[in-house]
Design a protein around this motif. Structure first.
Motif, PDB file in Angstrom:
ATOM      1  N   SER A   1      14.378 -89.759 -40.849  1.00 50.59           N
ATOM      2  CA  SER A   1      13.242 -89.040 -40.270  1.00 50.59           C
ATOM      3  C   SER A   1      12.415 -89.959 -39.382  1.00 50.59           C
ATOM      4  O   SER A   1      12.585 -91.171 -39.395  1.00 50.59           O
ATOM      5  CB  SER A   1      12.357 -88.420 -41.355  1.00 50.59           C
ATOM      6  N   LYS A   2      11.529 -89.347 -38.640  1.00 50.48           N
ATOM      7  CA  LYS A   2      10.588 -90.078 -37.800  1.00 50.48           C
ATOM      8  C   LYS A   2       9.188 -89.835 -38.338  1.00 50.48           C
ATOM      9  O   LYS A   2       8.903 -88.804 -38.925  1.00 50.48           O
ATOM     10  CB  LYS A   2      10.644 -89.591 -36.353  1.00 50.48           C
ATOM     11  N   THR A   3       8.315 -90.792 -38.102  1.00 55.40           N
ATOM     12  CA  THR A   3       6.910 -90.641 -38.440  1.00 55.40           C
ATOM     13  C   THR A   3       6.105 -91.411 -37.401  1.00 55.40           C
ATOM     14  O   THR A   3       6.669 -92.082 -36.539  1.00 55.40           O
ATOM     15  CB  THR A   3       6.610 -91.126 -39.877  1.00 55.40           C
ATOM     16  N   ARG A   4       4.831 -91.290 -37.486  1.00 53.76           N
ATOM     17  CA  ARG A   4       3.954 -91.969 -36.540  1.00 53.76           C
ATOM     18  C   ARG A   4       2.828 -92.635 -37.323  1.00 53.76           C
ATOM     19  O   ARG A   4       2.193 -92.014 -38.172  1.00 53.76           O
ATOM     20  CB  ARG A   4       3.394 -90.957 -35.544  1.00 53.76           C
ATOM     21  N   LEU A   5       2.597 -93.899 -37.038  1.00 55.89           N
ATOM     22  CA  LEU A   5       1.515 -94.620 -37.692  1.00 55.89           C
ATOM     23  C   LEU A   5       0.174 -94.128 -37.165  1.00 55.89           C
ATOM     24  O   LEU A   5       0.046 -93.807 -35.980  1.00 55.89           O
ATOM     25  CB  LEU A   5       1.642 -96.127 -37.434  1.00 55.89           C
ATOM     26  N   THR A   6      -0.798 -94.080 -38.032  1.00 52.31           N
ATOM     27  CA  THR A   6      -2.136 -93.638 -37.637  1.00 52.31           C
ATOM     28  C   THR A   6      -3.143 -94.779 -37.764  1.00 52.31           C
ATOM     29  O   THR A   6      -4.324 -94.551 -37.981  1.00 52.31           O
ATOM     30  CB  THR A   6      -2.579 -92.442 -38.498  1.00 52.31           C
ATOM     31  N   ILE A   7      -2.670 -95.987 -37.594  1.00 54.41           N
ATOM     32  CA  ILE A   7      -3.519 -97.163 -37.737  1.00 54.41           C
ATOM     33  C   ILE A   7      -4.375 -97.308 -36.472  1.00 54.41           C
ATOM     34  O   ILE A   7      -3.840 -97.396 -35.370  1.00 54.41           O
ATOM     35  CB  ILE A   7      -2.663 -98.431 -37.946  1.00 54.41           C
ATOM     36  N   PRO A   8      -5.704 -97.325 -36.629  1.00 51.13           N
ATOM     37  CA  PRO A   8      -6.554 -97.493 -35.443  1.00 51.13           C
ATOM     38  C   PRO A   8      -6.321 -98.853 -34.782  1.00 51.13           C
ATOM     39  O   PRO A   8      -6.008 -99.835 -35.453  1.00 51.13           O
ATOM     40  CB  PRO A   8      -7.977 -97.427 -36.013  1.00 51.13           C
ATOM     41  N   TYR A   9      -6.437 -98.887 -33.494  1.00 52.16           N
ATOM     42  CA  TYR A   9      -6.320-100.106 -32.685  1.00 52.16           C
ATOM     43  C   TYR A   9      -4.911-100.688 -32.653  1.00 52.16           C
ATOM     44  O   TYR A   9      -4.702-101.760 -32.125  1.00 52.16           O
ATOM     45  CB  TYR A   9      -7.325-101.180 -33.135  1.00 52.16           C
ATOM     46  N   PHE A  10      -3.950-100.002 -33.232  1.00 52.68           N
ATOM     47  CA  PHE A  10      -2.559-100.452 -33.181  1.00 52.68           C
ATOM     48  C   PHE A  10      -1.996-100.050 -31.824  1.00 52.68           C
ATOM     49  O   PHE A  10      -2.307 -98.973 -31.318  1.00 52.68           O
ATOM     50  CB  PHE A  10      -1.761 -99.776 -34.319  1.00 52.68           C
ATOM     51  N   LYS A  11      -1.197-100.893 -31.216  1.00 55.53           N
ATOM     52  CA  LYS A  11      -0.634-100.585 -29.902  1.00 55.53           C
ATOM     53  C   LYS A  11       0.128 -99.266 -29.949  1.00 55.53           C
ATOM     54  O   LYS A  11       0.959 -99.048 -30.828  1.00 55.53           O
ATOM     55  CB  LYS A  11       0.283-101.706 -29.439  1.00 55.53           C
ATOM     56  N   GLU A  12      -0.158 -98.410 -29.000  1.00 57.24           N
ATOM     57  CA  GLU A  12       0.407 -97.057 -28.986  1.00 57.24           C
ATOM     58  C   GLU A  12       1.936 -97.070 -28.996  1.00 57.24           C
ATOM     59  O   GLU A  12       2.568 -96.294 -29.701  1.00 57.24           O
ATOM     60  CB  GLU A  12      -0.123 -96.290 -27.769  1.00 57.24           C
ATOM     61  N   HIS A  13       2.555 -97.965 -28.228  1.00 53.97           N
ATOM     62  CA  HIS A  13       4.027 -97.981 -28.143  1.00 53.97           C
ATOM     63  C   HIS A  13       4.689 -98.533 -29.412  1.00 53.97           C
ATOM     64  O   HIS A  13       5.908 -98.519 -29.524  1.00 53.97           O
ATOM     65  CB  HIS A  13       4.488 -98.760 -26.902  1.00 53.97           C
ATOM     66  N   LEU A  14       3.889 -98.980 -30.371  1.00 57.60           N
ATOM     67  CA  LEU A  14       4.434 -99.484 -31.633  1.00 57.60           C
ATOM     68  C   LEU A  14       4.157 -98.544 -32.807  1.00 57.60           C
ATOM     69  O   LEU A  14       4.450 -98.872 -33.947  1.00 57.60           O
ATOM     70  CB  LEU A  14       3.851-100.866 -31.945  1.00 57.60           C
TER      71      LEU A  14
END
Length: 131
Positions: free
Chosen positions: A97-110
């Motif tokens: 599966s895929k997911t997306r990190l929701t960490i603030p200030y984390f580089k968008e492409h990572l």
């Protein structure tokens, strides 16, 4: 370090520390499975990469997981990190599966993450015969 949910393994090559692995025992609710180990981090010093150390470390982790009667190893890998994805696939990990990190200030492409798993069976090496 006192949290029993986590384990750390230090990687030593030629009597020198070259990296570490961080894993955790995952709750049944998180994956709806029992006996799961999650690989949270594997780090090898940049100067030591490409020497097979990561593969040896992962093979040792698989051995330890089997001894602890784990059924699966799960991990998340940044979806743009193609060398890491290929590394895990060579070991036998499969995409699920895929997911997306929701960490603030984390580089968008990572922020994109692929979730992968390895089922720990007695015989993970598949053989094919040429005809």
């Amino acid at each position: 370090l006192n949290d029993k949910t986590y384990k750390y393994f230090f990687i030593v090559e030629n009597n020198l520390p070259t990296g570490f692995i961080k894993v955790r025992n995952v709750s049944v609710d998180e994956y709806s499975l029992e006996n799961v180990l999650e690989l949270e981090k594997i780090y090898i010093l940049p100067a030591e990469k490409g020497k097979g150390i990561g593969k040896k470390a992962m093979n040792e982790l698989i051995t330890i997981a089997r001894e602890e009667k784990k059924e699966y190893i799960f991990l998340g890998v940044i979806d743009t990190n193609l060398p890491a994805i290929q590394f895990y696939e060579k070991i036998g990990f499969k995409f699920y599966s895929k997911t997306r990190l929701t960490i603030p200030y984390f580089k968008e492409h990572l922020k994109g993450m692929n979730k992968m798993f390895l089922r720990l069976t007695r015989n993970i090496i598949s053989t094919t015969r040429k005809r």
